[in-house]
Design a protein around this motif. Structure first.
Motif, PDB file in Angstrom:
ATOM      1  N   ASN A 109     -14.815  16.534  11.205  1.00  0.00           N
ATOM      2  CA  ASN A 109     -15.489  16.069   9.992  1.00  0.00           C
ATOM      3  C   ASN A 109     -15.633  14.553   9.945  1.00  0.00           C
ATOM      4  OD1 ASN A 109     -15.766  18.672   9.010  1.00  0.00           O
ATOM      5  ND2 ASN A 109     -13.987  18.559   7.677  1.00  0.00           N
ATOM      6  N   ALA A 110     -14.611  13.855  10.406  1.00  0.00           N
ATOM      7  CA  ALA A 110     -14.614  12.398  10.312  1.00  0.00           C
ATOM      8  C   ALA A 110     -15.772  11.765  11.067  1.00  0.00           C
ATOM      9  CB  ALA A 110     -13.288  11.849  10.843  1.00  0.00           C
ATOM     10  N   GLU A 111     -16.319  12.476  12.035  1.00  0.00           N
ATOM     11  CA  GLU A 111     -17.419  11.923  12.826  1.00  0.00           C
ATOM     12  C   GLU A 111     -18.666  11.671  11.972  1.00  0.00           C
ATOM     13  OE1 GLU A 111     -19.853  13.130  16.903  1.00  0.00           O
ATOM     14  OE2 GLU A 111     -17.713  13.627  16.731  1.00  0.00           O
ATOM     15  N   GLU A 144     -18.675  10.457   8.984  1.00  0.00           N
ATOM     16  CA  GLU A 144     -18.473   9.347   8.058  1.00  0.00           C
ATOM     17  C   GLU A 144     -19.250   8.099   8.449  1.00  0.00           C
ATOM     18  OE1 GLU A 144     -14.288   8.727   7.613  1.00  0.00           O
ATOM     19  OE2 GLU A 144     -13.908  10.801   6.985  1.00  0.00           O
ATOM     20  N   ALA A 145     -19.587   7.962   9.727  1.00  0.00           N
ATOM     21  CA  ALA A 145     -20.295   6.769  10.194  1.00  0.00           C
ATOM     22  C   ALA A 145     -21.761   6.762   9.778  1.00  0.00           C
ATOM     23  CB  ALA A 145     -20.191   6.667  11.715  1.00  0.00           C
ATOM     24  N   ARG A 178     -26.562  15.402   3.775  1.00  0.00           N
ATOM     25  CA  ARG A 178     -25.125  15.673   3.887  1.00  0.00           C
ATOM     26  C   ARG A 178     -24.740  17.045   3.348  1.00  0.00           C
ATOM     27  NH1 ARG A 178     -21.375  12.826  -0.717  1.00  0.00           N
ATOM     28  NH2 ARG A 178     -22.411  13.722  -2.544  1.00  0.00           N
ATOM     29  N   ASP A 235     -22.801   9.569   3.619  1.00  0.00           N
ATOM     30  CA  ASP A 235     -21.894   9.308   2.502  1.00  0.00           C
ATOM     31  C   ASP A 235     -21.045  10.552   2.286  1.00  0.00           C
ATOM     32  OD1 ASP A 235     -20.588   8.452   0.263  1.00  0.00           O
ATOM     33  OD2 ASP A 235     -22.280   8.790  -1.099  1.00  0.00           O
ATOM     34  N   THR A 236     -20.071  10.740   3.156  1.00  0.00           N
ATOM     35  CA  THR A 236     -19.200  11.919   3.101  1.00  0.00           C
ATOM     36  C   THR A 236     -17.888  11.583   3.778  1.00  0.00           C
ATOM     37  OG1 THR A 236     -19.145  14.312   3.466  1.00  0.00           O
ATOM     38  CG2 THR A 236     -19.913  12.968   5.301  1.00  0.00           C
ATOM     39  N   ASN A 237     -16.937  12.486   3.661  1.00  0.00           N
ATOM     40  CA  ASN A 237     -15.661  12.306   4.348  1.00  0.00           C
ATOM     41  C   ASN A 237     -15.016  13.669   4.569  1.00  0.00           C
ATOM     42  OD1 ASN A 237     -14.034  12.966   1.916  1.00  0.00           O
ATOM     43  ND2 ASN A 237     -14.793  10.979   1.174  1.00  0.00           N
ATOM     44  N   ASP A 238     -13.938  13.654   5.305  1.00  0.00           N
ATOM     45  CA  ASP A 238     -13.253  14.892   5.677  1.00  0.00           C
ATOM     46  C   ASP A 238     -12.820  15.690   4.448  1.00  0.00           C
ATOM     47  OD1 ASP A 238     -11.774  16.716   7.494  1.00  0.00           O
ATOM     48  OD2 ASP A 238     -10.018  15.817   6.556  1.00  0.00           O
ATOM     49  N   GLU A 239     -12.268  15.014   3.453  1.00  0.00           N
ATOM     50  CA  GLU A 239     -11.781  15.718   2.265  1.00  0.00           C
ATOM     51  C   GLU A 239     -12.920  16.382   1.508  1.00  0.00           C
ATOM     52  OE1 GLU A 239     -10.821  16.754  -1.666  1.00  0.00           O
ATOM     53  OE2 GLU A 239     -12.156  15.080  -1.207  1.00  0.00           O
ATOM     54  N   TRP A 240     -14.049  15.696   1.400  1.00  0.00           N
ATOM     55  CA  TRP A 240     -15.215  16.234   0.687  1.00  0.00           C
ATOM     56  C   TRP A 240     -15.707  17.498   1.369  1.00  0.00           C
ATOM     57  CZ3 TRP A 240     -20.365  17.455   1.322  1.00  0.00           C
ATOM     58  CH2 TRP A 240     -21.155  17.530   0.169  1.00  0.00           C
TER      59      TRP A 240
END
Length: 323
Positions: free
Chosen positions: A21-23, A25-26, A153, A29-34
């Motif tokens: 998921n972290a990939e 983020e670059a 996203r 507008d998202t992140n692993d937790e979302w």
């Protein structure tokens, strides 16, 4: 005696590239937790450049054949469930046929998006029960990474690539719910809901297009329709939810999976869940889950399974089978 379509082998294939998921983020507008909180997805696999739907399907099929101890010459038919074939035509199934070195029998694709594998199983069952085929390879294979809008996203983080396969064989049963094999199927569609989940490309646009989805509306339809089709399939098989050992659902979203299990009054401890590792692999998700569930030691010979899926169309359905 009753002819049943019995699973005698299964297998799967996942591309080597794992995308956490972290990939995302670059670029989004998202992140692993979302992503985790809304879908349950932690990672997915993406096909390598030049790696195709038919190649992945072939790899899964070869594993299923080896698992069954069968050679390609033992197979009468191949059905590939996919919405992402290599080409508009010929079918991915005929490409798999060639890649396997199979020069007899017949092969064709089924397109029912995420419900594709359920529809393919129902077709294979009909071929076997009618006597038109003795052994049928049923494969789900997808490269959904090729139809993503990487600026959206809400969709691009949900899907992954992969393939799964089962080999079905005609065997004689007693005609009761204790038989091994497919005991019942239930298929449905409603074209009025086309705009909830579709790809905006094809011959009408002259482009490949990208996946578009109204996620909230799909969720609203999914839980009720999945629980209803599973219930209908169980009634046709003469079993109840209390008889079921495992639910093997389409792996789209953990909340849909949990909601459906709740409606069926079945605990999550009896649900095979792989969405965290694969994402939504559309028609490949159920055979992937079957193969992984068997590898984990969850699914054992004689277990009673219900599998259900819903996809664009909308199309949805369920199969009850004894492993």
């Amino acid at each position: 005696m009753t002819t049943r379509a019995v699973v005698i082998g299964c297998g799967h294939y996942l591309p080597s590239r794992v995308v956490e998921n972290a990939e995302f983020e670059a670029t989004l507008d998202t992140n692993d937790e979302w992503i985790r909180s809304r879908s349950g997805i932690e990672r997915r696999h993406f096909a390598a450049e030049g790696e195709t739907t038919s190649q992945m399907a072939t790899a899964a099929a070869q594993t299923a054949l080896a698992d069954a101890g069968m050679a390609v010459d033992d197979v009468d038919a191949i059905i590939v469930a996919t919405s992402t074939p290599d080409l508009t035509f010929p079918s991915a199934a005929t490409m798999v046929q060639a890649q396997l070195g199979m020069t007899r029998g017949f092969a064709f694709d089924v397109q029912a998006v995420c419900a594709g594998f359920v529809f393919a199983l129902a077709n294979a069952n009909a071929l076997i029960v009618s006597g038109q085929a003795r052994r049928v390879l049923v494969i789900g294979s997808e490269t959904f990474s090729r139809i993503m809008d990487w600026t959206d996203r809400s969709t691009c983080v949900l899907f992954g690539d992969g393939a799964g396969a089962v080999l079905l064989e005609a065997q004689e049963g007693e005609g009761t719910a204790e038989d091994r094999g497919i005991l019942s199927t239930d298929l449905n569609s409603d074209g009025r809901h086309r705009d909830l989940l579709y790809v905006d490309g094809g011959t009408s646009t002259g482009s490949i297009g990208h996946l578009r989805m109204q996620g909230n509306q799909v969720f609203r339809h999914a839980v009720g329709k999945l629980a209803a089709t599973a219930t209908t399939a169980m009634e046709r098989a003469g079993v109840s939810a209390q008889d079921i050992d495992w639910v093997v659902p389409h792996q789209a979203n953990i909340r849909i999976i949990q909601g459906t299990a709740n409606k069926l009054d079945l605990p999550m401890s009896q649900v095979v869940v792989t969405v965290q590792d694969h994402g939504n692999t559309s028609a490949a998700s159920i055979p992937l889950a079957l193969s992984v569930g068997r590898e984990r030691g969850q699914i054992k010979r004689g277990d009673l399974l219900v599998t259900e899926a819903i996809g664009g169309g909308l199309a949805w359905g369920a199969v009850v089978l004894r492993w």
